[in-house]
Design a protein around this motif. Structure first.
Motif, mmCIF file in Angstrom:
data_model
loop_
_atom_site.group_PDB
_atom_site.id
_atom_site.type_symbol
_atom_site.label_atom_id
_atom_site.label_comp_id
_atom_site.label_asym_id
_atom_site.label_seq_id
_atom_site.Cartn_x
_atom_site.Cartn_y
_atom_site.Cartn_z
ATOM 1 N N CYS A 60 0.684 -1.220 0.054
ATOM 2 C CA CYS A 60 0.171 0.242 -0.007
ATOM 3 C C CYS A 60 0.962 1.638 -0.272
ATOM 4 N N ASP A 61 -0.071 2.183 -0.167
ATOM 5 C CA ASP A 61 1.102 3.594 -0.235
ATOM 6 C C ASP A 61 0.089 4.634 0.929
ATOM 7 N N LEU A 62 0.734 5.479 1.372
ATOM 8 C CA LEU A 62 -0.118 6.056 2.502
ATOM 9 C C LEU A 62 -0.688 7.518 1.701
ATOM 10 N N VAL A 63 -1.959 8.191 1.854
ATOM 11 C CA VAL A 63 -2.630 9.137 1.604
ATOM 12 C C VAL A 63 -3.110 9.959 2.949
ATOM 13 N N THR A 64 -1.870 11.228 3.405
ATOM 14 C CA THR A 64 -2.062 11.833 4.967
ATOM 15 C C THR A 64 -3.190 12.994 4.348
ATOM 16 N N VAL A 65 -4.096 13.631 5.333
ATOM 17 C CA VAL A 65 -4.815 14.758 5.390
ATOM 18 C C VAL A 65 -4.871 15.614 7.226
ATOM 19 N N PRO A 66 -5.506 16.584 7.104
ATOM 20 C CA PRO A 66 -5.364 17.751 8.250
ATOM 21 C C PRO A 66 -6.550 15.870 8.481
ATOM 22 N N ALA A 67 -5.758 16.265 10.159
ATOM 23 C CA ALA A 67 -6.952 15.494 10.694
ATOM 24 C C ALA A 67 -8.018 15.870 11.123
ATOM 25 N N ARG A 68 -9.131 17.453 10.904
ATOM 26 C CA ARG A 68 -10.406 16.926 11.007
ATOM 27 C C ARG A 68 -10.636 16.878 9.186
ATOM 28 N N GLN A 69 -10.309 16.985 8.421
ATOM 29 C CA GLN A 69 -11.146 16.328 7.259
ATOM 30 C C GLN A 69 -11.173 14.989 7.263
ATOM 31 N N GLY A 70 -9.610 14.239 7.813
ATOM 32 C CA GLY A 70 -9.716 13.253 7.895
ATOM 33 C C GLY A 70 -10.994 12.500 8.663
ATOM 34 N N LEU A 71 -11.333 12.693 10.148
ATOM 35 C CA LEU A 71 -11.957 12.444 10.623
ATOM 36 C C LEU A 71 -13.717 12.469 9.659
ATOM 37 N N GLU A 72 -14.049 13.409 9.340
ATOM 38 C CA GLU A 72 -15.097 13.520 7.925
ATOM 39 C C GLU A 72 -14.585 12.621 7.235
ATOM 40 N N ALA A 73 -13.706 11.536 6.617
ATOM 41 C CA ALA A 73 -13.732 11.660 5.325
ATOM 42 C C ALA A 73 -14.383 10.271 5.912
ATOM 43 N N VAL A 74 -13.769 9.704 6.924
ATOM 44 C CA VAL A 74 -13.738 8.713 7.586
ATOM 45 C C VAL A 74 -15.202 8.508 7.834
ATOM 46 N N ASP A 75 -16.055 8.824 8.468
ATOM 47 C CA ASP A 75 -17.395 9.139 9.133
ATOM 48 C C ASP A 75 -18.554 9.130 6.996
ATOM 49 N N ILE A 76 -18.047 9.689 6.264
ATOM 50 C CA ILE A 76 -18.324 9.556 5.562
ATOM 51 C C ILE A 76 -17.923 8.056 4.113
ATOM 52 N N LEU A 77 -17.148 7.548 4.670
ATOM 53 C CA LEU A 77 -16.845 6.426 4.010
ATOM 54 C C LEU A 77 -17.762 5.553 4.528
ATOM 55 N N ARG A 78 -17.549 5.398 5.477
ATOM 56 C CA ARG A 78 -17.957 4.297 7.182
ATOM 57 C C ARG A 78 -19.926 4.261 6.675
ATOM 58 N N ARG A 79 -20.135 4.914 6.460
ATOM 59 C CA ARG A 79 -21.916 5.631 5.938
ATOM 60 C C ARG A 79 -21.903 4.933 4.739
ATOM 61 N N GLY A 80 -20.678 4.832 3.689
ATOM 62 C CA GLY A 80 -20.865 4.996 2.572
ATOM 63 C C GLY A 80 -21.698 2.992 2.263
ATOM 64 N N SER A 81 -22.257 2.957 0.705
ATOM 65 C CA SER A 81 -23.231 1.896 0.278
ATOM 66 C C SER A 81 -22.867 0.576 0.383
ATOM 67 N N GLY A 82 -23.505 -0.371 0.649
ATOM 68 C CA GLY A 82 -23.304 -1.662 -0.183
ATOM 69 C C GLY A 82 -21.978 -2.664 1.222
ATOM 70 N N GLU A 83 -22.241 -3.951 0.872
ATOM 71 C CA GLU A 83 -21.572 -4.435 1.879
ATOM 72 C C GLU A 83 -20.397 -4.532 2.447
ATOM 73 N N VAL A 84 -19.812 -4.231 1.641
ATOM 74 C CA VAL A 84 -17.268 -4.101 1.471
ATOM 75 C C VAL A 84 -17.582 -2.617 1.530
ATOM 76 N N PRO A 85 -16.582 -2.674 3.478
ATOM 77 C CA PRO A 85 -16.522 -1.548 3.702
ATOM 78 C C PRO A 85 -15.880 -0.898 2.340
ATOM 79 N N SER A 86 -16.162 0.860 2.877
ATOM 80 C CA SER A 86 -15.395 1.575 2.209
ATOM 81 C C SER A 86 -13.776 2.476 2.441
ATOM 82 N N VAL A 87 -13.719 1.340 3.142
ATOM 83 C CA VAL A 87 -12.691 2.029 4.236
ATOM 84 C C VAL A 87 -11.638 1.328 4.705
#
Length: 117
Positions: free
Chosen positions: A3-30
């Motif tokens: 893997c590679d590693l994408v880094t972002v500021p924590a506030r934006q990253g935490l929001e993105a984690v929430d968005i990804l975890r709410r994603g649709s489908g049975e396969v995890p988005s994050v």
């Protein structure tokens, strides 16, 4: 898995984690996510080679010369800790296009929230 590693500021990253975890489908988005030792940045593990085409403003992608890191047992950031560890029943890595969309949505949410203060 490499893997590679994408880094972002924590506030934006935490929001993105929430968005990804709410994603649709049975396969995890994050996939696994690491928090740096200062709690300033989040790192998303993405497929190797992502760094070559990554151009998202406000973020960086660590290139691993095509070899990729392997998803480690310990966070790949000195002094860091797993926010979502590799063994948490999540995906192996985060799809870079899905991550790009989530980071964009997170940036818009933060901008809207800051504009209403």
């Amino acid at each position: 898995m490499p893997c590679d590693l994408v880094t972002v500021p924590a506030r934006q990253g935490l929001e993105a984690v929430d968005i990804l975890r709410r994603g649709s489908g049975e396969v995890p988005s994050v996939g696994p996510v690491v928090l740096d030792g200062n709690c300033d940045n989040l790192g998303f593990l993405v497929p190797p080679g992502t760094a070559a085409g990554w151009d998202m403003p406000g973020s960086a992608c660590t290139e691993t010369a095509g070899r990729g890191l392997h998803v480690p047992a310990e966070p790949p950031v000195s002094g860091g800790a797993w926010l979502l560890p590799p063994d948490a029943g999540i995906g192996e890595v985060t799809d870079p296009e899905v991550l790009r969309e989530a980071l964009g949505e997170a940036a818009r949410l933060i901008e809207a929230a800051d504009g209403h203060r």
